[in-house]
Scaffold this active site. Sequence first.
Site, PDB file in Angstrom:
ATOM      1  CG  HIS A 129     -45.309 -28.991  -6.817  1.00 28.88           C
ATOM      2  ND1 HIS A 129     -44.886 -30.276  -6.585  1.00 28.88           N
ATOM      3  CD2 HIS A 129     -44.839 -28.406  -8.056  1.00 28.88           C
ATOM      4  CE1 HIS A 129     -44.321 -30.479  -7.826  1.00 28.88           C
ATOM      5  NE2 HIS A 129     -44.335 -29.591  -8.810  1.00 28.88           N
ATOM      6  CD  GLU A 198     -45.693 -26.674 -11.107  1.00 30.36           C
ATOM      7  OE1 GLU A 198     -46.976 -26.943 -11.180  1.00 30.36           O
ATOM      8  OE2 GLU A 198     -44.774 -27.254 -11.206  1.00 30.36           O
ATOM      9  CG  HIS A 202     -49.526 -28.449 -14.217  1.00 26.97           C
ATOM     10  ND1 HIS A 202     -50.001 -29.849 -14.351  1.00 26.97           N
ATOM     11  CD2 HIS A 202     -48.490 -28.821 -13.577  1.00 26.97           C
ATOM     12  CE1 HIS A 202     -48.873 -30.596 -13.790  1.00 26.97           C
ATOM     13  NE2 HIS A 202     -48.067 -29.767 -13.499  1.00 26.97           N
TER      14      HIS A 202
END
Length: 322
Positions: A129, A198, A202
Amino acid sequence: MLFKSFAPFVALLSAVSAAPLQLTCQVAGDSDDTPVGAANNTEYSVVDCSTFLTGAFDTFSCHNTTAIPETDSCCFENWGVLMQTQFWDYNSSYLSIVTSADNDTLHQLEAEIQANVANNPTGQVFTIHGLWNDLCDGSYNQYCNPSLEINDDKDNITHVIVDVFGETELFNKMAKYWLNNEKSNVNNAGSIDLWEHEYNKHGTCMNTLLPKCFTGKYTKFENTVSFYKKVVELWENYSTYQFLQQFGITPTLLKQYKLSDVQTALAQANNGKQVYVGCLKGAIDEIWYYNNLKGNVLTGEYQAIDSLTPSTCGEYVWYLPK
Ligand SMILES: *[C@@H]1O[C@H](CO)[C@@H](O)[C@H](O)[C@H]1NC(C)=O
Ligand SMILES: *[C@@H]1O[C@H](CO)[C@@H](O)[C@H](O)[C@H]1NC(C)=O
Ligand SMILES: *[C@@H]1O[C@H](CO)[C@@H](O)[C@H](O)[C@H]1NC(C)=O
Ligand SMILES: *[C@@H]1O[C@H](CO)[C@@H](O)[C@H](O)[C@H]1NC(C)=O
Ligand SMILES: *[C@@H]1O[C@H](CO)[C@@H](O)[C@H](O)[C@H]1NC(C)=O
Ligand SMILES: *[C@@H]1O[C@H](CO)[C@@H](O)[C@H](O)[C@H]1NC(C)=O
């Protein structure tokens, strides 16, 4: 549709699919001849934190007792809970089957699934992930630095990874194991959109991953590709499927497992620290490994800590095949 932006790269993938999956051993100090922009398999070119880490701030993230001077900001993650997160993208059509099919049908389907598991490329793998940095209290920020974002439509992420940085092996692993799915929160998109999401959500929030933390002549997206490389490297250390298998916990239609047995098995593999187990409709679908970090996100030392998030599963969980 699912693999919208992925389809053009299938040819490239099959061309390199024979490459070994192990990370090659990376040798430091041989980068003098490396042309600008070709970070091919050299180790991460970030500031040396050894002086900082043997000095007054020899401490893991979230464990400092005073503020870290701004001049040392490449050696200390201010939002210091680092989570390597994984998906178990089970086949959701089994949800109804396990509760409604008769015993014979169930056993027959189970036998077929078990016989075919080796043919499913991720049938025995929790896929990637991402790597998230939460605040020390478990809350988080996101999309922290729009000017650093990558945009596949504009930048061509495959081109950046493969051509600009020569990281074909990394790309190959990402294509195989970093897969978009129902739970990714990335609407109607292929895996490259998950990678984009992602990093933008992040990676841009990590202060030790800022361009200023890199040494030598910085090439645009060096931090992005380094982020991807680190995510894969960390993920390779967390073989969730094997961790569970060692305790006899494997995907099946035939029974539920006790959540506490799953948690005990994972904690055993995680230095005794609790791992987050997430469920979708009562079946395991996510695993998060929590860490504090000493040093830079790329070169620092990760130390397992207990999960800061309560499980979303019930007392008994399904662990369904893919
Ligand atoms: C630890 O350092 C960070 C970064 O400088 C700072 O935000 C935080 O307040 C510090 N913690 C303590 C307890 O001083
Ligand atoms: C999910 O399982 C059903 C029932 O066995 C099967 O028909 C379907 O092809 C599976 N889906 C995937 C994506 O493997
Ligand atoms: C269910 O089916 C399996 C295999 O067909 C059999 O071994 C088992 O005894 C059955 N269980 C029940 C409760 O009928
Ligand atoms: C993106 O880069 C890859 C690798 O160089 C190339 O094969 C592909 O055609 C490019 N995609 C677009 C839309 O230009
Ligand atoms: C890095 O990889 C690219 C693409 O394969 C290649 O063009 C370049 O010469 C490589 N650089 C080095 C230093 O190996
Ligand atoms: C992965 O595990 C090995 C062996 O335990 C350890 O030496 C290494 O530091 C770990 N790597 C990361 C990135 O955590």
